[in-house]
Motif scaffolding. Structure first.
Motif, PDB file in Angstrom:
ATOM      1  N   ALA A 142      37.841   9.742  30.395  1.00  0.00           N
ATOM      2  CA  ALA A 142      37.740   8.354  30.906  1.00  0.00           C
ATOM      3  C   ALA A 142      38.978   7.653  30.917  1.00  0.00           C
ATOM      4  N   ILE A 143      40.072   8.043  30.110  1.00  0.00           N
ATOM      5  CA  ILE A 143      41.258   7.339  30.353  1.00  0.00           C
ATOM      6  C   ILE A 143      42.089   7.838  31.598  1.00  0.00           C
ATOM      7  N   TYR A 144      41.861   9.125  32.036  1.00  0.00           N
ATOM      8  CA  TYR A 144      42.203   9.521  33.441  1.00  0.00           C
ATOM      9  C   TYR A 144      41.897   8.560  34.587  1.00  0.00           C
ATOM     10  N   VAL A 145      40.577   8.155  34.241  1.00  0.00           N
ATOM     11  CA  VAL A 145      39.958   7.478  35.364  1.00  0.00           C
ATOM     12  C   VAL A 145      40.774   5.845  35.487  1.00  0.00           C
ATOM     13  N   ILE A 146      40.763   5.467  34.490  1.00  0.00           N
ATOM     14  CA  ILE A 146      41.347   4.034  34.426  1.00  0.00           C
ATOM     15  C   ILE A 146      42.572   3.849  34.639  1.00  0.00           C
ATOM     16  N   VAL A 147      43.506   5.126  34.354  1.00  0.00           N
ATOM     17  CA  VAL A 147      44.834   4.967  34.627  1.00  0.00           C
ATOM     18  C   VAL A 147      44.916   5.003  36.289  1.00  0.00           C
ATOM     19  N   ALA A 148      44.347   5.669  36.946  1.00  0.00           N
ATOM     20  CA  ALA A 148      44.331   5.916  38.478  1.00  0.00           C
ATOM     21  C   ALA A 148      43.437   4.844  39.224  1.00  0.00           C
ATOM     22  N   PHE A 149      42.856   3.715  38.510  1.00  0.00           N
ATOM     23  CA  PHE A 149      41.921   2.843  38.687  1.00  0.00           C
ATOM     24  C   PHE A 149      42.388   2.129  40.141  1.00  0.00           C
ATOM     25  N   GLN A 150      43.560   1.738  39.910  1.00  0.00           N
ATOM     26  CA  GLN A 150      44.087   0.944  41.270  1.00  0.00           C
ATOM     27  C   GLN A 150      44.333   1.967  42.378  1.00  0.00           C
ATOM     28  N   ARG A 151      43.397   2.523  42.887  1.00  0.00           N
ATOM     29  CA  ARG A 151      43.340   3.661  43.970  1.00  0.00           C
ATOM     30  C   ARG A 151      44.186   3.444  45.293  1.00  0.00           C
ATOM     31  N   ASP A 152      44.253   2.246  45.486  1.00  0.00           N
ATOM     32  CA  ASP A 152      44.934   1.654  46.904  1.00  0.00           C
ATOM     33  C   ASP A 152      46.323   1.841  46.495  1.00  0.00           C
ATOM     34  N   LYS A 153      47.023   1.852  45.251  1.00  0.00           N
ATOM     35  CA  LYS A 153      48.595   1.633  44.975  1.00  0.00           C
ATOM     36  C   LYS A 153      48.825   3.180  44.570  1.00  0.00           C
ATOM     37  N   ALA A 154      50.063   3.697  45.279  1.00  0.00           N
ATOM     38  CA  ALA A 154      50.552   4.990  44.770  1.00  0.00           C
ATOM     39  C   ALA A 154      50.966   5.109  43.445  1.00  0.00           C
ATOM     40  N   ARG A 155      51.509   4.105  43.040  1.00  0.00           N
ATOM     41  CA  ARG A 155      52.083   4.324  41.569  1.00  0.00           C
ATOM     42  C   ARG A 155      51.021   4.616  40.566  1.00  0.00           C
ATOM     43  N   SER A 156      49.663   3.878  40.806  1.00  0.00           N
ATOM     44  CA  SER A 156      48.558   4.262  39.968  1.00  0.00           C
ATOM     45  C   SER A 156      47.809   5.590  40.010  1.00  0.00           C
ATOM     46  N   SER A 157      47.894   6.052  41.582  1.00  0.00           N
ATOM     47  CA  SER A 157      47.475   7.297  41.628  1.00  0.00           C
ATOM     48  C   SER A 157      48.306   8.187  41.020  1.00  0.00           C
ATOM     49  N   GLU A 158      49.612   7.961  41.274  1.00  0.00           N
ATOM     50  CA  GLU A 158      50.476   9.371  40.795  1.00  0.00           C
ATOM     51  C   GLU A 158      50.451   9.254  39.111  1.00  0.00           C
TER      52      GLU A 158
END
Length: 482
Positions: A142-158
């Motif tokens: 669950a935490i993996y997903v919310i860390v990358a939740f701002q999927r339009d921002k490269a920093r969040s996806s990274e």
């Protein structure tokens, strides 16, 4: 008649069942509602947390197990579960406005926090490595997903990708360690493992298994040398998610460390104590020195949490009921302190955009004097300045170390705490004495004001009436260290 016996059998797991069923129900409501239901689902998750906490409190001081001894409840689990629910609820409150402003208005977000909380509650109650691994993976996924939740921002996806890859590595270490322990003891149940160790001389393979398990759990608490993911993930994740990561999973992971060490491996305390002391010293040193050069406040808080995990591990190294009590007090105060600090970080906006540089706080005392005062008090508390609550957090773990004869460890903790005070005081200096280039927006929303006010009042006035927290921590520690 068989159905009538289900409730007594599964009674210890009722809070987890309520949380799981409620999370699934809210997920379905979010799917079938046509208009954006994120705010309603967020409040639904808050109500669910309150109901779950009620059921946890109803369990009282009982000690019992279910699911063939894999799931246990006692005063220790009750204390840590209530703390986890409090931290998770504060995260949801802090997220309500943020997710709407930042284009994260999707109802899955609060549901994922609820599922991560469910995993952490399972971790706390685990009495075997099977239940332990299920809880760890449920909260991690669950935490993996919310860390990358701002999927339009490269920093969040990274950040999400880094956390996922390194988290998978830690899961592998955990599984390998559990398999070694099973191979050399013939059991995955903590009580059985403890009895096998008590009747036989521990083998080198068993000790290797414990080392792998502790390595995986050190990753979960951002302890050196498994801290490498922390600054990048904390900086890239959405700010409320960083607030969640910095507090709540740390409580669950620490509870798991205490449960594993003092329930399954008390017979080889001399072996694991050396590992705890090394990790504690390394974390305190790195956390104190590495944060000094940081200019991004989220990265500074990442290194700060590494240092604080080192301080909390001092209580684990004490290997006593006073040490466990100190750790529980430390974690409770730590969660409240960081909730307040991240309210202030969330309010750092200029022109409607989030800013994260420490220099952006210049002149905050003139434009928002109340926020500046509370922020300064929270930073003083993180530094351990008396009579604020942060001082008592460190006092109890250091005193436990002294009582156990770990004088060198206590001295190192004191010295690194003084060094760490520098970067907290630098932020306060910028808030009160530096000339502002541009004034920050008055972006403190109502929900942030409530969380900031409550956390600040707790930190400032803790010294006046610390008895409830101390007594609760003492009772919880006694259950784990009879």
């Amino acid at each position: 008649m068989e159905h009538a016996n289900l409730l007594p059998a599964f009674g210890p797991a009722i809070p987890e069942m309520v949380l799981a069923a409620g999370a699934m129900l809210l997920l379905l409501l979010g799917v079938f509602r046509k208009e954006s239901p994120t705010t309603a689902i967020s409040y639904g998750v808050l109500i669910l947390f309150v109901i779950t906490a009620f059921f946890v409190a109803l369990q009282g001081n009982t000690t019992t197990t279910t699911f063939s001894g894999m799931f246990t409840i006692d005063p220790f689990t009750r204390f840590t579960k209530l703390l986890i629910l409090l931290g998770a609820a504060s995260t949801v409150v802090m997220s309500i406005t943020y997710i709407r402003r930042e284009g994260m208005d999707r109802f899955e977000y609060p549901v994922l926090i609820a599922l991560a909380t469910l995993g952490m509650m399972m971790m706390v109650s685990s009495a075997s490595f099977i239940a332990l691994y299920m809880g760890v993976e449920l909260q991690a996924l669950a935490i993996y997903v919310i860390v990358a939740f701002q999927r339009d921002k490269a920093r969040s996806s990274e950040a999400g990708l880094k956390y996922f890859v390194l988290g998978a590595l830690s899961s592998g270490l955990l599984l390998y360690g559990c398999s070694l322990v099973y191979g050399f003891t013939g059991s995955v149940d903590f009580d059985t493992i403890a009895s096998v160790i008590g009747t036989n001389k521990p083998s080198i393979g068993l000790i290797f298994g414990l080392v792998f398990i502790l390595s995986a759990l050190a990753f979960k608490i951002s302890a050196v040398p498994f801290h490498m993911w922390t600054p990048d993930v904390y900086e890239g994740a959405p700010t409320p998610v960083t607030a969640f990561l910095i507090g709540v999973p740390k409580v669950a992971a620490f509870a798991l460390i205490l449960r594993v060490l003092f329930t399954a491996f008390p017979g080889i305390s001399n072996e694991w104590n050396q590992i705890i002391v090394f990790v504690s010293v390394a974390s305190m040193l790195l956390g104190s020195f590495a944060a000094i050069g940081q200019r991004n406040i989220k990265r500074m808080m990442a290194y700060s949490t590494i240092g604080h995990m080192g301080f909390a591990l001092v209580g684990v190294a004490a290997n006593s009921v006073e040490g466990i009590r100190g750790v529980l007090i430390y974690l409770a105060i730590y969660v409240v302190m960081n909730a307040g600090v991240f309210c202030c970080i969330l309010a750092m906006r200029r022109g409607g955009e989030q800013v994260e540089s420490i220099d952006d706080l210049a002149g905050l005392s003139r434009s928002q004097p109340v926020v500046a005062f509370f922020f300064a008090m929270l930073l003083f508390s993180l530094a351990g300045i008396p009579p604020l609550a942060g001082f008592f957090a460190k006092f109890y773990v250091f005193m436990a170390a002294v009582q156990s004869g770990l004088y060198t460890l206590a001295i190192i903790g004191f010295v690194t705490s003084v060094i760490a005070a520098f970067y907290y005081l630098r932020v306060i200096k910028i808030i009160y004495f530096d000339e502002p280039k541009e004034v920050l927006d008055r972006a403190m929303t109502g929900e942030l004001s409530v969380v900031l006010g409550l956390s600040s009042l707790f930190i400032i006035f803790f010294f006046a009436y610390p008895a409830p927290l101390i007594a609760g921590a003492q009772f919880a520690a006694s259950a784990l260290f009879p």
